[in-house]
Design a protein around this motif. Structure first.
Motif, PDB file in Angstrom:
ATOM      1  N   GLY A 140       0.818  -1.208   0.000  1.00  0.00           N
ATOM      2  CA  GLY A 140       0.000   0.000   0.000  1.00  0.00           C
ATOM      3  C   GLY A 140       0.849   1.254   0.000  1.00  0.00           C
ATOM      4  O   GLY A 140       0.552   2.236  -0.704  1.00  0.00           O
ATOM      5  N   ALA A 141       1.935   1.221   0.785  1.00  0.00           N
ATOM      6  CA  ALA A 141       2.837   2.375   0.823  1.00  0.00           C
ATOM      7  C   ALA A 141       3.509   2.582  -0.528  1.00  0.00           C
ATOM      8  O   ALA A 141       3.602   3.714  -1.032  1.00  0.00           O
ATOM      9  CB  ALA A 141       3.883   2.162   1.918  1.00  0.00           C
ATOM     10  N   ALA A 142       3.971   1.495  -1.138  1.00  0.00           N
ATOM     11  CA  ALA A 142       4.685   1.593  -2.410  1.00  0.00           C
ATOM     12  C   ALA A 142       3.782   2.104  -3.525  1.00  0.00           C
ATOM     13  O   ALA A 142       4.167   2.995  -4.300  1.00  0.00           O
ATOM     14  CB  ALA A 142       5.262   0.225  -2.779  1.00  0.00           C
ATOM     15  N   VAL A 143       2.578   1.546  -3.620  1.00  0.00           N
ATOM     16  CA  VAL A 143       1.658   1.945  -4.687  1.00  0.00           C
ATOM     17  C   VAL A 143       1.288   3.417  -4.561  1.00  0.00           C
ATOM     18  O   VAL A 143       1.319   4.179  -5.542  1.00  0.00           O
ATOM     19  CB  VAL A 143       0.400   1.052  -4.664  1.00  0.00           C
ATOM     20  N   SER A 144       0.936   3.847  -3.360  1.00  0.00           N
ATOM     21  CA  SER A 144       0.541   5.250  -3.181  1.00  0.00           C
ATOM     22  C   SER A 144       1.717   6.187  -3.447  1.00  0.00           C
ATOM     23  O   SER A 144       1.556   7.237  -4.091  1.00  0.00           O
ATOM     24  CB  SER A 144      -0.007   5.466  -1.766  1.00  0.00           C
ATOM     25  N   ALA A 145       2.908   5.820  -2.975  1.00  0.00           N
ATOM     26  CA  ALA A 145       4.073   6.688  -3.160  1.00  0.00           C
ATOM     27  C   ALA A 145       4.428   6.835  -4.636  1.00  0.00           C
ATOM     28  O   ALA A 145       4.684   7.949  -5.124  1.00  0.00           O
ATOM     29  CB  ALA A 145       5.262   6.124  -2.385  1.00  0.00           C
ATOM     30  N   VAL A 146       4.454   5.732  -5.357  1.00  0.00           N
ATOM     31  CA  VAL A 146       4.819   5.787  -6.777  1.00  0.00           C
ATOM     32  C   VAL A 146       3.774   6.556  -7.580  1.00  0.00           C
ATOM     33  O   VAL A 146       4.115   7.356  -8.470  1.00  0.00           O
ATOM     34  CB  VAL A 146       4.998   4.359  -7.327  1.00  0.00           C
ATOM     35  N   ALA A 175      -6.946  -5.053   2.094  1.00  0.00           N
ATOM     36  CA  ALA A 175      -7.209  -3.692   1.624  1.00  0.00           C
ATOM     37  C   ALA A 175      -7.079  -2.705   2.785  1.00  0.00           C
ATOM     38  O   ALA A 175      -6.508  -1.616   2.631  1.00  0.00           O
ATOM     39  CB  ALA A 175      -8.601  -3.609   1.004  1.00  0.00           C
ATOM     40  N   LEU A 176      -7.595  -3.088   3.957  1.00  0.00           N
ATOM     41  CA  LEU A 176      -7.457  -2.234   5.143  1.00  0.00           C
ATOM     42  C   LEU A 176      -5.988  -2.080   5.533  1.00  0.00           C
ATOM     43  O   LEU A 176      -5.535  -0.982   5.883  1.00  0.00           O
ATOM     44  CB  LEU A 176      -8.244  -2.837   6.307  1.00  0.00           C
ATOM     45  N   VAL A 177      -5.235  -3.175   5.461  1.00  0.00           N
ATOM     46  CA  VAL A 177      -3.812  -3.124   5.815  1.00  0.00           C
ATOM     47  C   VAL A 177      -3.045  -2.256   4.819  1.00  0.00           C
ATOM     48  O   VAL A 177      -2.187  -1.450   5.204  1.00  0.00           O
ATOM     49  CB  VAL A 177      -3.228  -4.548   5.868  1.00  0.00           C
ATOM     50  N   ALA A 178      -3.335  -2.410   3.530  1.00  0.00           N
ATOM     51  CA  ALA A 178      -2.657  -1.599   2.516  1.00  0.00           C
ATOM     52  C   ALA A 178      -3.017  -0.121   2.667  1.00  0.00           C
ATOM     53  O   ALA A 178      -2.165   0.761   2.470  1.00  0.00           O
ATOM     54  CB  ALA A 178      -3.025  -2.097   1.121  1.00  0.00           C
ATOM     55  N   LEU A 179      -4.268   0.162   3.020  1.00  0.00           N
ATOM     56  CA  LEU A 179      -4.669   1.546   3.287  1.00  0.00           C
ATOM     57  C   LEU A 179      -3.863   2.109   4.447  1.00  0.00           C
ATOM     58  O   LEU A 179      -3.410   3.264   4.412  1.00  0.00           O
ATOM     59  CB  LEU A 179      -6.163   1.591   3.599  1.00  0.00           C
ATOM     60  N   SER A 180      -3.665   1.282   5.471  1.00  0.00           N
ATOM     61  CA  SER A 180      -2.839   1.702   6.597  1.00  0.00           C
ATOM     62  C   SER A 180      -1.416   2.014   6.144  1.00  0.00           C
ATOM     63  O   SER A 180      -0.818   3.017   6.553  1.00  0.00           O
ATOM     64  CB  SER A 180      -2.826   0.602   7.661  1.00  0.00           C
ATOM     65  N   GLY A 181      -0.860   1.164   5.268  1.00  0.00           N
ATOM     66  CA  GLY A 181       0.487   1.409   4.757  1.00  0.00           C
ATOM     67  C   GLY A 181       0.578   2.696   3.964  1.00  0.00           C
ATOM     68  O   GLY A 181       1.568   3.442   4.067  1.00  0.00           O
ATOM     69  N   ALA A 182      -0.458   2.991   3.175  1.00  0.00           N
ATOM     70  CA  ALA A 182      -0.467   4.228   2.391  1.00  0.00           C
ATOM     71  C   ALA A 182      -0.493   5.451   3.305  1.00  0.00           C
ATOM     72  O   ALA A 182       0.217   6.439   3.066  1.00  0.00           O
ATOM     73  CB  ALA A 182      -1.673   4.231   1.451  1.00  0.00           C
ATOM     74  N   LEU A 183      -1.309   5.404   4.356  1.00  0.00           N
ATOM     75  CA  LEU A 183      -1.369   6.520   5.305  1.00  0.00           C
ATOM     76  C   LEU A 183      -0.048   6.665   6.058  1.00  0.00           C
ATOM     77  O   LEU A 183       0.422   7.781   6.311  1.00  0.00           O
ATOM     78  CB  LEU A 183      -2.515   6.298   6.294  1.00  0.00           C
ATOM     79  N   PHE A 184       0.549   5.532   6.412  1.00  0.00           N
ATOM     80  CA  PHE A 184       1.819   5.569   7.142  1.00  0.00           C
ATOM     81  C   PHE A 184       2.909   6.218   6.292  1.00  0.00           C
ATOM     82  O   PHE A 184       3.689   7.054   6.780  1.00  0.00           O
ATOM     83  CB  PHE A 184       2.222   4.143   7.528  1.00  0.00           C
ATOM     84  N   ALA A 185       2.974   5.842   5.015  1.00  0.00           N
ATOM     85  CA  ALA A 185       3.996   6.402   4.127  1.00  0.00           C
ATOM     86  C   ALA A 185       3.809   7.904   3.956  1.00  0.00           C
ATOM     87  O   ALA A 185       4.785   8.671   3.948  1.00  0.00           O
ATOM     88  CB  ALA A 185       3.943   5.702   2.772  1.00  0.00           C
ATOM     89  N   GLN A 186       2.562   8.347   3.822  1.00  0.00           N
ATOM     90  CA  GLN A 186       2.302   9.775   3.626  1.00  0.00           C
ATOM     91  C   GLN A 186       2.501  10.560   4.919  1.00  0.00           C
ATOM     92  O   GLN A 186       2.784  11.757   4.886  1.00  0.00           O
ATOM     93  CB  GLN A 186       0.889   9.970   3.085  1.00  0.00           C
ATOM     94  N   PHE A 199       4.917   9.768   7.265  1.00  0.00           N
ATOM     95  CA  PHE A 199       6.347   9.847   7.548  1.00  0.00           C
ATOM     96  C   PHE A 199       7.188  10.191   6.324  1.00  0.00           C
ATOM     97  O   PHE A 199       8.408  10.271   6.412  1.00  0.00           O
ATOM     98  CB  PHE A 199       6.829   8.530   8.157  1.00  0.00           C
ATOM     99  N   GLY A 200       6.533  10.387   5.166  1.00  0.00           N
ATOM    100  CA  GLY A 200       7.241  10.886   4.002  1.00  0.00           C
ATOM    101  C   GLY A 200       8.094   9.883   3.275  1.00  0.00           C
ATOM    102  O   GLY A 200       9.015  10.274   2.542  1.00  0.00           O
ATOM    103  N   SER A 201       7.807   8.583   3.422  1.00  0.00           N
ATOM    104  CA  SER A 201       8.623   7.597   2.723  1.00  0.00           C
ATOM    105  C   SER A 201       7.929   6.246   2.727  1.00  0.00           C
ATOM    106  O   SER A 201       7.244   5.888   3.688  1.00  0.00           O
ATOM    107  CB  SER A 201       9.998   7.460   3.390  1.00  0.00           C
ATOM    108  N   ALA A 202       8.115   5.501   1.629  1.00  0.00           N
ATOM    109  CA  ALA A 202       7.682   4.108   1.549  1.00  0.00           C
ATOM    110  C   ALA A 202       8.928   3.241   1.503  1.00  0.00           C
ATOM    111  O   ALA A 202       9.893   3.581   0.815  1.00  0.00           O
ATOM    112  CB  ALA A 202       6.832   3.877   0.307  1.00  0.00           C
ATOM    113  N   ASP A 203       8.910   2.136   2.229  1.00  0.00           N
ATOM    114  CA  ASP A 203      10.099   1.285   2.334  1.00  0.00           C
ATOM    115  C   ASP A 203       9.683  -0.172   2.190  1.00  0.00           C
ATOM    116  O   ASP A 203       8.665  -0.596   2.743  1.00  0.00           O
ATOM    117  CB  ASP A 203      10.781   1.508   3.686  1.00  0.00           C
ATOM    118  N   ALA A 204      10.476  -0.942   1.466  1.00  0.00           N
ATOM    119  CA  ALA A 204      10.151  -2.347   1.223  1.00  0.00           C
ATOM    120  C   ALA A 204      10.196  -3.181   2.492  1.00  0.00           C
ATOM    121  O   ALA A 204       9.611  -4.263   2.550  1.00  0.00           O
ATOM    122  CB  ALA A 204      11.113  -2.932   0.187  1.00  0.00           C
ATOM    123  N   HIS A 205      10.889  -2.689   3.529  1.00  0.00           N
ATOM    124  CA  HIS A 205      11.031  -3.451   4.773  1.00  0.00           C
ATOM    125  C   HIS A 205      10.032  -3.027   5.848  1.00  0.00           C
ATOM    126  O   HIS A 205      10.061  -3.556   6.958  1.00  0.00           O
ATOM    127  CB  HIS A 205      12.451  -3.287   5.332  1.00  0.00           C
TER     128      HIS A 205
END
Length: 564
Positions: free
Chosen positions: A44-50, A192-203, A205-211
């Motif tokens: 979720g973080a990667a998709v939203s960031a890209v 989908a809920l978990v990926a949404l959480s990842g997208a919010l987390f990346a936005q 803290f300003g970064s998406a990370d594979a780890h």
């Protein structure tokens, strides 16, 4: 703890509240230990960031796309389990490992910074208040909206079906629920809920990370366990609230531990650095002819033709269960089936129900061949009461919610609310016939009922709707004699009142002769005698034993059958 730290902890806790909701849906509702979240969170973080940085998307559609990607990841996990019978934990691990490579590919590297780009929090910058005060409010709105959406969904017909599929798959299938489809949908929603959480987390803290997915499943499960342990969970709304509260409590516990004076400074710095990077469908059901004219034309409601079933075929443990069985049950007949252990009677019942697919032969119902139909598809016509009272109901659901599942067996399920006034009225009318006072306990969980009460409810549920065939699999075997007699008399009355075609497997030879109007006996995978009419009416248990001895040239040796 400063105000900045306090609000930051709330914001992160709410973000991980979405992970907790996803874990609740997969682990608690579906009873599916899903480890896909370790990959769907960074997905979720990667998709939203890209999409925001490289594709120039508006952050809101990018965030939605992240949730869609998470749904796809969960769906793949479910497909591996449902279609290929891969163990649930292994299916999640396989997808999570694959997602690590996929995330690297999406970001074209191990991470993707979002510095200097507009995120969903950008519009709040001109509101005259610090971002650390406004951002938690927006996150809270998103999380609360997701919580209420999940609550509403789980109260619909499909949502109730999903709960049943996780709590009691056999009962769910017997009530026309496609358990595999519910797994696919539920796992997709959870991720989908978990990926949404990842997208919010990346936005945030300003970064998406594979780890950044490492340890996410622990955070989600800990939140669910903490919240549901200290808060009431009688209803779904209470349970989802407890999950969110658990996520906040978990995050505050981590924050307080990090700020404790006894922790070495180096550990606090390392932990904070880690926190900044991351938490470390079947074919349509064929309409059967249910009208009076069709009943008049159909002489046989159930027909088994040359049915053969062999367990462990081709191995040293090969065991023929049915050896060319032919059995026809006319419309409206109450057939009782007896036989010793391993005789094939329960196997024959499972063939009719669709639980076991025969190696050879044909199964027909109301002149329609159903040999290849799965159990949930046959449930429009055939209902079942199991031997174990716990198998026929979902103990975590209320009596009324169980009735909603039964109604959905013969009526379309959808996104409307599963419980309405007509259902409540119907449940009261049917339960009054039992004279057990259960019509006054509609909102009690079925798990609070005694075995006899649960079996009575199962019987009433099985005969709700337009069911025409009732299968009874030793449904009084687990009850005491007095309760068994009550349930059997209730069975006889309901079958007669609704003019059902009934097939009852029993170990009691006396019961087999007392109820119904025809009796067949299985022995070594074959039907050895079939009695009805005046001949049956004049028989007692001794006559049955004599008939068996004369036809088979041997004594019946099953103690359970003889003692019954």
């Amino acid at each position: 703890m400063s105000l900045y730290e306090f609000l930051g902890t709330i914001e992160v806790g709410l973000i991980f509240g979405l992970v907790a909701l996803g874990a609740f849906l997969s682990f608690r509702i579906l009873d599916f230990p899903d480890l896909t979240v370790e990959g769907s969170f960074p997905l979720g973080a990667a998709v939203s960031a890209v999409l925001i940085v490289s594709a120039g998307w508006n952050p809101w559609p990018a965030t939605v796309a992240a949730a869609v990607a998470g749904f796809a990841a969960g769906y793949v996990t479910g497909y591996l389990n449902v279609r290929f019978n891969i163990l649930h934990i292994l299916a999640g691990i396989l997808v999570a490992i694959s997602l690590y490579s996929i995330n690297l590919r999406i970001m074209n590297g191990p991470n993707k910074p979002l510095l200097g780009v507009k995120t969903i929090f950008a519009p709040l910058e001109g509101w005259g208040a610090p971002s650390y005060e406004l951002n938690p409010i927006l996150v809270a709105i998103i999380v609360v909206a997701a919580k209420f959406a999940l609550d509403l969904f789980l109260a619909t017909g499909i949502g109730m079906s999903m709960r049943a599929a996780g709590a009691n798959p056999n009962m769910a299938a017997a009530n026309g629920i496609n358990v595999g489809r519910m797994k696919l949908l539920g796992l997709g929603m959870a991720n989908a809920l978990v990926a949404l959480s990842g997208a919010l987390f990346a936005q945030t803290f300003g970064s998406a990370d594979a780890h950044m997915g490492i340890g996410v499943v622990i955070v989600g499960l800990a939140s669910v366990i903490v919240g549901t342990s200290i808060l009431p969970t009688r209803t779904i709304a209470q349970a989802t609230f407890a999950c969110l509260a658990g996520a906040l409590l978990y995050r505050f516990a981590v924050a307080l531990a990090l700020d404790a004076d006894f922790l070495p400074q180096i550990l606090r710095c390392a932990a904070r650095h880690g926190a900044a990077r991351g938490p470390g469908l079947d074919r349509p059901v064929v309409a059967l002819r249910n009208g009076p004219a069709a009943q008049a034309r159909s002489r046989e409601m159930i027909a088994l033709s040359d049915i053969r079933v062999t367990f462990n075929a081709g191995t040293p443990l090969e065991s023929p269960a049915l050896r060319g069985v032919d059995l026809s049950v006319p419309t409206g007949q109450f057939l009782t089936v007896i036989g010793s252990n391993g005789a094939g009677k329960s196997t024959a019942l499972n063939v009719i129900a669709g639980v076991i697919r025969p190696d050879a032969g044909r199964v027909a119902a109301d002149d329609v061949e159903i040999t290849s139909w799965p159990p949930h598809r046959r449930a429009r016509l055939i209902s079942r009461v199991f031997q174990d009272p716990k198998m026929g109901t979902c103990e975590d659901l209320t009596i009324l919610q169980n009735f909603a599942l039964a109604r959905g067996r013969t009526e379309p399920r959808g996104f409307r609310f599963a419980i309405d006034r007509s259902l409540r009225r119907q449940a009261v009318e049917r339960l009054k016939l039992l004279d057990l006072g259960l019509e006054n306990r509609l909102d009690d969980k079925v798990g609070l009922l005694s075995g006899g009460q649960r079996q009575a409810v199962s019987l009433v549920m099985a005969t709700t709707g337009s069911t025409r065939v009732l299968l009874l699999d030793e449904h009084t075997a687990a009850l005491d004699p007095k309760t068994a007699e009550f349930v059997m008399n209730l069975t006889r009355d309901i079958v007669a009142e609704l003019k059902l075609t009934a097939v009852m497997v029993t170990h009691s030879m006396a019961q087999a002769l007392q109820y119904g109007d025809r009796t067949v006996m299985f022995h070594r995978g074959k039907i050895v005698f079939d009695v009805s009419g005046a001949q049956r009416a004049a028989m007692d248990v001794k006559d049955l034993l004599d008939l068996f001895r004369r036809d088979q040239g041997e004594e019946l040796s099953d103690d359970a059958l003889l003692l019954s």
